[in-house]
Every structure is written in C-alpha cells, then in structure tokens.
Design a protein around this motif. Structure first.
Motif, mmCIF file in Angstrom:
data_model
loop_
_atom_site.group_PDB
_atom_site.id
_atom_site.type_symbol
_atom_site.label_atom_id
_atom_site.label_comp_id
_atom_site.label_asym_id
_atom_site.label_seq_id
_atom_site.Cartn_x
_atom_site.Cartn_y
_atom_site.Cartn_z
ATOM 1 N N ASN A 178 0.827 -1.210 0.000
ATOM 2 C CA ASN A 178 0.000 0.000 0.000
ATOM 3 C C ASN A 178 0.865 1.265 0.000
ATOM 4 O O ASN A 178 0.595 2.223 -0.721
ATOM 5 C CB ASN A 178 -0.912 0.017 1.226
ATOM 6 N N TRP A 207 -0.456 4.794 -0.667
ATOM 7 C CA TRP A 207 -1.545 4.700 0.319
ATOM 8 C C TRP A 207 -1.015 5.150 1.681
ATOM 9 O O TRP A 207 -0.003 4.655 2.149
ATOM 10 C CB TRP A 207 -2.046 3.271 0.383
ATOM 11 N N GLU A 208 -1.704 6.073 2.352
ATOM 12 C CA GLU A 208 -1.213 6.656 3.589
ATOM 13 C C GLU A 208 -1.270 5.662 4.755
ATOM 14 O O GLU A 208 -2.246 4.926 4.892
ATOM 15 C CB GLU A 208 -2.035 7.883 3.996
ATOM 16 N N SER A 268 -9.825 0.402 4.433
ATOM 17 C CA SER A 268 -8.681 1.225 4.839
ATOM 18 C C SER A 268 -7.330 0.562 4.628
ATOM 19 O O SER A 268 -6.296 1.221 4.782
ATOM 20 C CB SER A 268 -8.823 1.612 6.312
ATOM 21 N N ARG A 269 -7.316 -0.725 4.331
ATOM 22 C CA ARG A 269 -6.065 -1.467 4.064
ATOM 23 C C ARG A 269 -5.087 -1.367 5.238
ATOM 24 O O ARG A 269 -3.870 -1.305 5.044
ATOM 25 C CB ARG A 269 -5.382 -0.962 2.794
ATOM 26 N N SER A 276 -4.630 1.147 7.307
ATOM 27 C CA SER A 276 -4.227 2.496 7.704
ATOM 28 C C SER A 276 -4.862 2.864 9.033
ATOM 29 O O SER A 276 -6.014 2.534 9.303
ATOM 30 C CB SER A 276 -4.651 3.521 6.640
ATOM 31 N N PRO A 301 -5.036 8.781 -1.297
ATOM 32 C CA PRO A 301 -6.155 7.916 -1.698
ATOM 33 C C PRO A 301 -6.979 7.391 -0.528
ATOM 34 O O PRO A 301 -8.189 7.238 -0.647
ATOM 35 C CB PRO A 301 -5.474 6.775 -2.457
ATOM 36 N N CYS A 302 -6.345 7.130 0.614
ATOM 37 C CA CYS A 302 -7.097 6.635 1.768
ATOM 38 C C CYS A 302 -7.999 7.740 2.321
ATOM 39 O O CYS A 302 -9.161 7.497 2.659
ATOM 40 C CB CYS A 302 -6.148 6.127 2.842
ATOM 41 N N THR A 317 -10.917 8.162 0.123
ATOM 42 C CA THR A 317 -11.897 7.099 0.363
ATOM 43 C C THR A 317 -12.789 7.453 1.544
ATOM 44 O O THR A 317 -14.018 7.307 1.492
ATOM 45 C CB THR A 317 -11.176 5.765 0.629
#
Length: 297
Positions: free
Chosen positions: A91, A96-97, A124-125, A127, A282-283, A286
């Motif tokens: 990520n 991705w943050e 959120s993967r 995060s 991107p996060c 979202t």
C-alpha cells in the motif's frame, strides 16, 4: 546482547495450518500446490526445531496434540500479521497513507459517522485513523495549516472550499430548578448576564471564545460537551449544547430549554473540507467519499 534467531519459519507454520484446515496432508498438498512429501518433511522439521510434538496420527488422519492446538492458535496471529505487514508495504509503495487524520467540529453529531467508519474499516487497508475533536478556531487551524486530511467544520476560512454535508443546531439549556427556567419565555438577554455560563474551550492556539458568549458576568470553560452536560445537570449555570447531546434530557424533563428574545437557537451549515486539496491521499479520499455517501439528505 545476543540476537535471537528463530528456529522455525513462517512457511512451516503456514503448512501446519493447511494440514489441519484441509484435514490432512493430501488435501493440503493439493491446495498449496506442493508435494505431500514436502509437507511431511516441513511439519517433521517444525516439530524437531520447536521440540514439541504438534501432530499425532490416529488411523489415517493427523490430529493436533494439546500443545499443537495452543501453538497453532498463536501461529495464526503470526501469519496474519505477516500478511498485514506485506499488504501495508504494498500500500505504501502505491502511495496509500499509513495514517489518516479526521478533524471534527464538536457540534457534528458523531452517530452519523458509525456507518461511515464501519465501511471505512473494510477499505482502509490497515491504515490508522486518528479522530480529533476541534472547536472554533481550532477547526480552522486544522484546515489552514493542513494538519488534518479531512475536516468537518461550520466555518470555511478564506481560500478554501467545502462540500455542504449537514446542518447543526445548538439549544440553550439549564436545569429545571435553575432560576432561568422559572422566567417567562422568551427572556431578555440581559437576564443571562447575572448567571453562570458554561462555554466550550476553543481548541485553537489563538482561541477566540466569544462565539456564543451571552455576556454573562461569570463564565466557566470546559473542554468537552460531556463535562458541560455534567455541570448543567447538577444545576450549575446554562450552556449552548447540540440536540445530539441534550435531546434525551430535554425529552425526559431533566433539562429545560431557554428561549431568548430574538433567538431560540443557533443554527448553521457543516462542510467537509479536504485541506490538502489535490495532494489528498487515496485513503483520505476514500474516507471523504464515504462521508458524502452516508450523510442524510
């Protein structure tokens, strides 16, 4: 100081999990696309290096020993964590943050966030999410200084745009036994100046705490609505509080609403702002999309 070197490998534990989950070596070998002999060797080597028997064969099936059950449960934490770390690394490589900061003006009803956060957790993967309560200029600072990724505010500072998402209101309340509750409503604002007013602390570095102040001679400042509500319930003073905080108390008669000549409540619009604009990650985007998606029309 000696450095500990693991005797077992994550792959060995993953193979043990597969043997148990698929009910034996044959099915596990098929699922992992490996030979049955390689799985046998891996589990045998694992038992050797940890010094504990993990499986025992009964009939044609391998069953976990008592020690094996304990270690298998812990090994799942290990393999899950490894997957999360590798996913997070992927990520980060994609921009991705690792952390998203959400600043919320305190008048915003937090119950509106529950469906947002339920869905965000799935997307959120891994995060981290930091939610920060802000008041007045503290909210504006989060926007101007870009210290938050997503901000919900009732005031748009110059040079920034926001998406209208909902309305807010504030009721002036006191305890039913407070002298203000006995006066004919609406009351003259000058009556308020003789009584204690509870105000919420501005969270900015250069606070401006006059918003909502009704020129009361005595003013106490608290950091959160919960503390203000506790004081008002005890009969101390009056305060502006949002319906999501006081509605149950008003409905039950534990608190009384004060109406002032010319104004029965404070109302306004709430906006969602992305302070970093096109630099928003991107996060965070979202999260912002979910806030818009779940706001009541």
């Amino acid at each position: 100081m000696s450095v500990y070197r693991p005797k077992s490998t994550i792959e060995q534990w993953r193979i043990l999990q597969a043997v148990v989950d698929y009910g034996g070596y044959a099915h596990a070998a098929e699922a992992l696309n490996k030979s049955q002999s390689s799985l046998n060797h891996a589990v045998a080597k694992l038992q050797q290096v940890v010094g504990v028997q993990l499986l025992e064969v009964k009939g044609r099936k391998a069953h976990l020993t008592t020690a094996g059950e304990v270690l298998l449960r812990r090994s799942r934490q290990l393999t899950n964590l490894t997957e999360e770390i590798e996913q997070l690394a992927d990520n980060l490589e994609q921009g991705w943050e690792p952390e998203v900061k959400l600043a919320l003006e305190m008048v915003f009803d937090r119950s509106q966030l529950i469906p947002v956060l339920n869905e965000f957790q799935q997307l959120s993967r891994g995060s981290r999410l930091l939610i920060n309560d802000t008041v007045l200029t503290g909210t504006v600072e989060q926007i101007q200084e870009q210290t938050a990724d997503v901000v919900i505010t009732h005031h748009l500072p110059r040079g920034f745009i926001g998406e209208p998402i909902s309305q807010y209101s504030m009721d002036l309340v006191c305890h039913p036994d407070h002298p203000l509750a006995d006066l004919p409503q609406p009351i003259d604002q000058n009556e308020l100046s003789q009584h204690l007013q509870i105000v919420i602390q501005d969270t900015g570095s250069n606070p401006v705490e006059d918003e909502g102040w009704l020129k009361a001679e005595q003013r106490w400042t608290v950091s959160h609505f919960d503390e203000a509500l506790r004081l008002i319930r005890s009969g101390l003073g009056f305060c502006w509080l949002p319906p999501y905080v006081v509605q149950e108390d008003l409905d039950s008669g534990r608190l009384s609403r004060i109406e002032i000549e010319g104004s029965s409540s404070r109302k306004g619009s709430l906006y969602m702002v992305l302070p970093k604009a096109e630099q928003t990650g991107p996060c965070a985007k979202t999260l912002a999309e979910l806030i818009l998606k779940h706001q009541p029309r």
